[in-house]
Scaffold this motif. Structure first.
Motif, short mmCIF file in Angstrom:
data_model
loop_
_atom_site.label_atom_id
_atom_site.label_comp_id
_atom_site.label_asym_id
_atom_site.label_seq_id
_atom_site.Cartn_x
_atom_site.Cartn_y
_atom_site.Cartn_z
N THR A 167 -4.44 5.31 7.59
CA THR A 167 -4.41 3.74 6.12
C THR A 167 -3.06 2.66 6.98
N ASP A 168 -1.74 3.95 7.50
CA ASP A 168 -0.87 2.99 7.00
C ASP A 168 0.34 2.40 6.47
N PRO A 169 0.32 3.25 5.78
CA PRO A 169 1.10 2.43 3.67
C PRO A 169 2.69 1.89 4.01
N ASP A 170 3.18 1.30 3.77
CA ASP A 170 3.96 0.41 2.89
C ASP A 170 5.26 2.08 2.79
N ALA A 171 4.97 2.90 2.42
CA ALA A 171 5.58 3.57 1.32
C ALA A 171 4.58 5.32 0.99
N TYR A 172 5.68 6.26 1.18
CA TYR A 172 5.09 7.19 1.61
C TYR A 172 6.05 8.04 0.16
N LEU A 173 5.00 7.89 -0.86
CA LEU A 173 5.79 8.81 -2.52
C LEU A 173 4.75 10.40 -2.60
N LEU A 174 6.46 11.50 -2.86
CA LEU A 174 6.23 11.95 -3.82
C LEU A 174 7.07 12.98 -4.50
N SER B 202 0.38 -1.29 -0.04
CA SER B 202 0.13 -0.57 0.25
C SER B 202 0.89 1.45 -0.25
N SER B 203 0.13 2.30 -0.34
CA SER B 203 0.80 3.30 -0.67
C SER B 203 0.07 4.31 -0.82
N VAL B 204 0.66 6.05 -0.15
CA VAL B 204 0.12 7.18 -0.18
C VAL B 204 0.92 8.31 -0.99
N ALA B 205 0.08 8.62 -2.13
CA ALA B 205 1.08 9.35 -3.00
C ALA B 205 0.49 11.03 -3.07
N ALA B 206 1.79 11.80 -2.71
CA ALA B 206 1.49 13.29 -2.68
C ALA B 206 2.46 13.80 -3.76
N ILE B 207 1.49 15.03 -5.12
CA ILE B 207 1.82 15.33 -6.24
C ILE B 207 1.79 16.98 -6.16
N MET C 46 -2.62 20.73 -5.50
CA MET C 46 -1.90 19.05 -5.00
C MET C 46 -3.06 17.73 -5.07
N GLY C 47 -1.97 17.05 -6.07
CA GLY C 47 -3.14 16.28 -6.36
C GLY C 47 -2.35 14.80 -5.24
N GLY C 48 -3.20 13.77 -5.17
CA GLY C 48 -2.06 13.17 -4.61
C GLY C 48 -3.09 11.16 -4.92
#
Length: 345
Positions: free
Chosen positions: A280-287, A150-155, A160-162
């Motif tokens: 959500t406690d994701p495996d990764a935070y992506l930026l 799982s991941s959460v991405a902030a673009i 600001m999307g994601g």
């Protein structure tokens, strides 16, 4: 079309990914083995300002062009992935109030996914552009493990999307508006200075992430405040819009005003990721976003600042990672293709 790089011809059935933007469409082809047939940006004019009919024809042209470029017979195409900027429904109907790219009345409530599906005679799978980029970022980051992570991405861009990805799939929500991370309101303690006004977002919210972590947030909220603290700064002689666009270059030179602005953006994203950690406690935070295109030292500083501002429990720190989104200019089309491949596999 850009044909400067080599391309591959398909060895199996394929899906096509189409990323629709305000100026250009970007297209790619993904085969059943998970290999992209082009490794560069392939664009054509999107014509969205000419209205829905012209824009759908431009998407159809992008589809045919990418098949020609990759020597892909149309009979091998099982589905098309499409992404556009939002707001739009989960099924690709543009908001009844339009949006930044789709501001003509003819776009309001227009079913762009259905129109393209009718035009091409193929299934079209829709995502908004930020969700598509988040999906590609997730698969690029995790590779073979993507479907179990799982991941959460902030673009971060003009806005600001994601996106939120769970077990390799975008969480779209009932109305298709999940993952609108820019409009999550965050605690501002520790982000703003004591005398700094509460930032306002174009969506009508105050103190959401986009009001701080976006080019619009810099222009409307952060830069006017910090220029009042640095009245002799060279950017004070520029229009606020131009100054906002020039700010990243100053950040790369470790300019104090620029670092103050980008430091606040990093803290805001850290607050967002802290909320995500408890939700959500994701495996990764992506930026992703413009900062990814900056000089390596500056973008690493920004990522480190986001990580430091994200409050994680010890167990979470051991289980998660932070990373920059790669191939951002191609991420939308590639993410749209991934979504199509998942649907038909």
């Amino acid at each position: 079309m850009d044909q400067a790089e080599p391309v591959r011809t398909p060895a199996s059935w394929v899906v096509v990914g189409l990323d629709n933007g305000g100026t250009c469409n970007n297209a790619t082809v993904l085969d059943a083995t998970g290999q992209y047939l082009v490794d560069h940006l392939v664009e054509n004019p999107s014509l969205v300002q000419e209205g829905p009919e012209s824009a759908v024809e431009a998407l159809a042209e992008a589809f045919l062009n990418i098949l020609e470029l990759t020597s892909t017979p149309r009979t091998l195409v099982r589905a098309v992935g499409l992404d556009t900027p939002g707001p739009a429904s989960a099924t690709g109907v543009i908001s009844s109030k339009g949006s930044t790219n789709f501001n003509q009345v003819s776009w309001h409530g227009y079913d762009i996914r259905g129109a393209l599906e009718s035009r091409l005679g193929l299934p079209v799978i829709y995502n908004n552009d930020a969700n598509a980029a988040a999906l590609y970022a997730h698969h690029r980051h995790f590779g073979a493990e993507a479907m179990s992570r799982s991941s959460v991405a902030a673009i971060v861009g003009t806005g600001m999307g994601g996106g939120v990805v769970e077990k390799g799939k975008v969480v779209s929500g009932a109305a298709g508006m999940a993952g609108e991370l820019g409009h999550v309101q965050i605690p501002l303690h520790g982000v703003l200075e004591n005398d700094q006004p509460v930032p306002a977002c174009n969506c009508g919210f105050e103190g959401d992430v986009e009001s701080i972590a976006s080019l619009t947030g810099i222009k409307n909220n952060l830069l006017p405040y910090w220029l009042s603290k640095f009245p002799d700064h060279p950017l004070a002689a520029e229009s606020i819009g131009k100054a906002a666009k020039l700010l990243r270059g100053y950040g790369e030179k470790e300019d104090p005003l620029a670092l103050a602005v980008f430091g606040q953006q990093a803290k805001a994203i850290g607050k967002l990721f802290t909320i995500a950690a408890n939700f959500t406690d994701p495996d990764a935070y992506l930026l992703g976003g413009g900062v990814v295109e900056a000089a390596p030292r500056f973008r690493q500083w920004f990522l480190n600042s986001v990580r430091e501002a994200t409050q994680l429990r010890q167990e979470q720190q051991a289980a998660t990672s932070f990373a920059l989104v790669a191939d951002l200019d191609m991420a939308g089309a590639r993410g749209a293709a991934v979504a199509a491949l998942e649907r038909v596999s």
